[in-house]
Design a protein around this motif. Structure first.
Motif, PDB file in Angstrom:
ATOM      1  N   ILE A 136     -18.136   5.830 -74.163  1.00 47.01           N
ATOM      2  CA  ILE A 136     -17.488   4.686 -73.631  1.00 47.01           C
ATOM      3  C   ILE A 136     -18.103   3.812 -72.685  1.00 47.01           C
ATOM      4  CG2 ILE A 136     -15.279   4.117 -72.407  1.00 47.01           C
ATOM      5  CD1 ILE A 136     -13.817   6.653 -73.592  1.00 47.01           C
ATOM      6  N   HIS A 137     -18.939   4.546 -71.780  1.00 51.47           N
ATOM      7  CA  HIS A 137     -19.636   3.640 -70.988  1.00 51.47           C
ATOM      8  C   HIS A 137     -20.703   2.760 -71.611  1.00 51.47           C
ATOM      9  CE1 HIS A 137     -21.520   2.700 -67.071  1.00 51.47           C
ATOM     10  NE2 HIS A 137     -22.735   3.103 -67.667  1.00 51.47           N
ATOM     11  N   SER A 138     -21.194   3.455 -72.494  1.00 50.07           N
ATOM     12  CA  SER A 138     -22.251   2.665 -73.610  1.00 50.07           C
ATOM     13  C   SER A 138     -21.644   1.491 -74.038  1.00 50.07           C
ATOM     14  CB  SER A 138     -22.735   3.609 -74.582  1.00 50.07           C
ATOM     15  OG  SER A 138     -23.835   2.969 -75.298  1.00 50.07           O
ATOM     16  N   ILE A 139     -20.475   1.671 -74.505  1.00 43.99           N
ATOM     17  CA  ILE A 139     -19.675   0.612 -75.208  1.00 43.99           C
ATOM     18  C   ILE A 139     -19.430  -0.522 -74.387  1.00 43.99           C
ATOM     19  CG2 ILE A 139     -17.528  -0.104 -76.615  1.00 43.99           C
ATOM     20  CD1 ILE A 139     -17.332   2.559 -77.858  1.00 43.99           C
ATOM     21  N   SER A 140     -18.812  -0.022 -73.220  1.00 42.59           N
ATOM     22  CA  SER A 140     -18.530  -1.092 -72.032  1.00 42.59           C
ATOM     23  C   SER A 140     -19.758  -2.061 -71.758  1.00 42.59           C
ATOM     24  CB  SER A 140     -17.945  -0.431 -70.914  1.00 42.59           C
ATOM     25  OG  SER A 140     -17.686  -1.232 -69.895  1.00 42.59           O
ATOM     26  N   ARG A 141     -21.023  -1.595 -71.806  1.00 47.83           N
ATOM     27  CA  ARG A 141     -22.251  -1.909 -71.330  1.00 47.83           C
ATOM     28  C   ARG A 141     -22.709  -2.960 -72.367  1.00 47.83           C
ATOM     29  NH1 ARG A 141     -24.941   2.368 -70.792  1.00 47.83           N
ATOM     30  NH2 ARG A 141     -26.236   2.107 -72.604  1.00 47.83           N
ATOM     31  N   GLN A 142     -22.411  -2.476 -73.441  1.00 45.68           N
ATOM     32  CA  GLN A 142     -23.133  -3.060 -74.648  1.00 45.68           C
ATOM     33  C   GLN A 142     -22.108  -4.531 -74.907  1.00 45.68           C
ATOM     34  OE1 GLN A 142     -24.066  -1.172 -78.532  1.00 45.68           O
ATOM     35  NE2 GLN A 142     -23.521   0.676 -77.235  1.00 45.68           N
ATOM     36  N   ILE A 143     -20.849  -4.406 -74.554  1.00 45.18           N
ATOM     37  CA  ILE A 143     -19.782  -5.318 -74.661  1.00 45.18           C
ATOM     38  C   ILE A 143     -20.361  -6.513 -73.494  1.00 45.18           C
ATOM     39  CG2 ILE A 143     -17.321  -6.198 -74.285  1.00 45.18           C
ATOM     40  CD1 ILE A 143     -16.467  -3.386 -75.526  1.00 45.18           C
ATOM     41  N   GLU A 144     -20.723  -5.982 -72.391  1.00 45.94           N
ATOM     42  CA  GLU A 144     -20.823  -7.010 -71.208  1.00 45.94           C
ATOM     43  C   GLU A 144     -21.929  -7.695 -71.794  1.00 45.94           C
ATOM     44  OE1 GLU A 144     -21.789  -6.727 -66.431  1.00 45.94           O
ATOM     45  OE2 GLU A 144     -21.486  -5.079 -67.562  1.00 45.94           O
ATOM     46  N   GLN A 145     -23.184  -6.856 -72.162  1.00 47.94           N
ATOM     47  CA  GLN A 145     -24.518  -7.641 -72.613  1.00 47.94           C
ATOM     48  C   GLN A 145     -24.249  -9.022 -73.704  1.00 47.94           C
ATOM     49  OE1 GLN A 145     -26.944  -4.224 -73.770  1.00 47.94           O
ATOM     50  NE2 GLN A 145     -27.600  -3.908 -71.682  1.00 47.94           N
ATOM     51  N   VAL A 146     -23.231  -8.398 -74.706  1.00 49.04           N
ATOM     52  CA  VAL A 146     -23.050  -9.318 -75.569  1.00 49.04           C
ATOM     53  C   VAL A 146     -22.402 -10.684 -75.118  1.00 49.04           C
ATOM     54  CG1 VAL A 146     -21.527  -9.928 -77.601  1.00 49.04           C
ATOM     55  CG2 VAL A 146     -23.000  -7.658 -77.664  1.00 49.04           C
ATOM     56  N   THR A 147     -21.362 -10.176 -74.162  1.00 58.46           N
ATOM     57  CA  THR A 147     -20.433 -11.612 -73.581  1.00 58.46           C
ATOM     58  C   THR A 147     -21.195 -12.431 -72.659  1.00 58.46           C
ATOM     59  OG1 THR A 147     -19.460  -9.948 -71.958  1.00 58.46           O
ATOM     60  CG2 THR A 147     -18.182 -10.355 -73.767  1.00 58.46           C
ATOM     61  N   THR A 148     -22.076 -11.710 -71.922  1.00 55.26           N
ATOM     62  CA  THR A 148     -23.210 -12.440 -70.830  1.00 55.26           C
ATOM     63  C   THR A 148     -24.200 -13.109 -71.726  1.00 55.26           C
ATOM     64  OG1 THR A 148     -24.057 -10.545 -70.187  1.00 55.26           O
ATOM     65  CG2 THR A 148     -22.104 -11.040 -69.035  1.00 55.26           C
ATOM     66  N   ARG A 149     -24.335 -12.832 -72.950  1.00 56.19           N
ATOM     67  CA  ARG A 149     -25.426 -13.253 -73.891  1.00 56.19           C
ATOM     68  C   ARG A 149     -26.747 -12.657 -73.449  1.00 56.19           C
ATOM     69  NH1 ARG A 149     -23.949 -18.580 -76.481  1.00 56.19           N
ATOM     70  NH2 ARG A 149     -21.666 -18.959 -76.203  1.00 56.19           N
ATOM     71  N   GLU A 150     -26.792 -11.590 -72.984  1.00 57.32           N
ATOM     72  CA  GLU A 150     -28.155 -10.684 -72.541  1.00 57.32           C
ATOM     73  C   GLU A 150     -28.617 -10.384 -73.703  1.00 57.32           C
ATOM     74  OE1 GLU A 150     -27.976  -7.811 -69.403  1.00 57.32           O
ATOM     75  OE2 GLU A 150     -26.547  -9.302 -68.144  1.00 57.32           O
ATOM     76  N   SER A 151     -27.547  -9.904 -74.875  1.00 53.09           N
ATOM     77  CA  SER A 151     -28.155  -9.363 -76.313  1.00 53.09           C
ATOM     78  C   SER A 151     -27.160 -10.044 -77.150  1.00 53.09           C
ATOM     79  CB  SER A 151     -27.584  -7.933 -76.170  1.00 53.09           C
ATOM     80  OG  SER A 151     -28.034  -7.212 -77.423  1.00 53.09           O
ATOM     81  N   GLU A 152     -27.909 -10.174 -78.283  1.00 52.22           N
ATOM     82  CA  GLU A 152     -27.266 -10.712 -79.537  1.00 52.22           C
ATOM     83  C   GLU A 152     -26.925  -9.720 -80.586  1.00 52.22           C
ATOM     84  OE1 GLU A 152     -26.133 -13.756 -80.040  1.00 52.22           O
ATOM     85  OE2 GLU A 152     -26.883 -14.456 -78.204  1.00 52.22           O
TER      86      GLU A 152
END
Length: 302
Positions: free
Chosen positions: A26-42
């Motif tokens: 769940i923590h991993s999902i949260s981190r991935q969502i943050e990276q996508v929304t802040t455009r750190e990752s596509e």
């Protein structure tokens, strides 16, 4: 009895391990969502999880992200097409307007009756206003599509400013404005694009003359750290209605009751041009006076 306790202990251990794993995922999902929304990752979310419900949730989130990206791409494409259309229309309007202005100027200089001259002067004034609007729309559409890049050259901004103010003397005279000018005795050189700097000065001076209640103060100074500081200030009507934080936004016109002459594009063009020149612009209000300050970062001294 001992066997039952052992089974319960094993189940407790298994559940604890699964809880820890699920919590980490769940923590991993949260981190991935943050990276996508802040455009750190596509990247889309990883959907390989121990819990099938988590996999389903991640898959649904990916579907939402994919829809958002598609919608954003369509919006950007539409904006680019709109900017290109505005640029094309503005360019096409320039040629006939130039012809109209030429004929009106010739007509004004001919032998006219007073009432005829008044009508020609009104048409000429409105035509120049239309030209200003078209130029602003054209500049903004090109600048925001990044089709214009600076042609760098060494410019004596002191001399340029003096010549520019002399050329714009009719603008001050027509508005009965007497500018107060302060320029250093020594020449100040900056590395800029000449046409971009001309447009910046024109928009700032036009804005100041249009909205001043009395005078316009213009100054060029050198900052202690060796930058060129151009400042233009003028008293304004109802300064409490002026939001300086929005002054450089597109279509912001300050007091709506006095915005009939403005599209709110001139100062936004100034900001975009200065960003291309690696400079900056800011605004402040002190008392009833609006101050607009331009800083040119690259400075060479004579």
């Amino acid at each position: 009895m001992n066997f039952v306790i052992l089974i319960l202990l094993v189940l407790a251990v298994i559940l604890s391990i699964k809880y820890i794993v699920i919590k980490k995922q769940i923590h991993s999902i949260s981190r991935q969502i943050e990276q996508v929304t802040t455009r750190e990752s596509e990247k889309m979310l990883d959907i390989s999880f121990v819990d099938p419900d988590l996999e389903l949730l991640a898959g649904q989130i990916n579907t939402v992200f994919a829809g958002q990206r598609t919608a954003t791409a369509k919006i950007l494409q539409h904006e680019e097409q709109l900017k290109e259309s505005i640029a094309g229309i503005s360019h096409d309007l320039r040629t006939p307007l130039t012809v109209i202005l030429g004929h009106l100027q010739m007509l004004k200089d001919s032998d006219l009756q007073p009432d005829q001259l008044k009508r020609v002067e009104t048409a000429l004034r409105k035509s120049y206003r239309l030209k200003d609007l078209i130029d602003n729309f054209y500049d903004l559409s090109l600048l925001e599509t990044e089709q214009i890049e600076p042609h760098w050259e060494k410019i004596n901004i002191s001399n340029l400013l003096i010549d520019f103010l002399a050329e714009n003397a009719p603008l001050f005279e027509n508005r009965h404005v007497h500018p107060q000018i302060k320029i250093p005795d020594t020449s100040v050189f900056v590395l800029v694009d000449r046409s971009m700097l001309d447009r910046i000065l024109q928009n700032l001076i036009t804005n100041a003359v249009r909205y001043t209640t009395d005078t316009v103060d213009i100054s060029l100074t050198l900052s202690p750290d060796g930058r060129a500081i151009f400042q233009i200030s003028n008293p304004v009507y109802d300064p409490e209605k002026l939001d300086v934080d929005r002054l450089f936004e597109r279509f912001y016109t300050g007091d709506p009751s006095r915005s009939t002459e403005s599209t709110g594009l001139g100062l936004s063009v100034v900001k975009i041009l200065l960003e291309k020149l690696q400079g900056s612009v800011c605004a402040s209000v002190r008392g009833s006076v609006l101050y607009i300050t331009v800083t040119l970062e690259t400075l060479l001294k004579d």
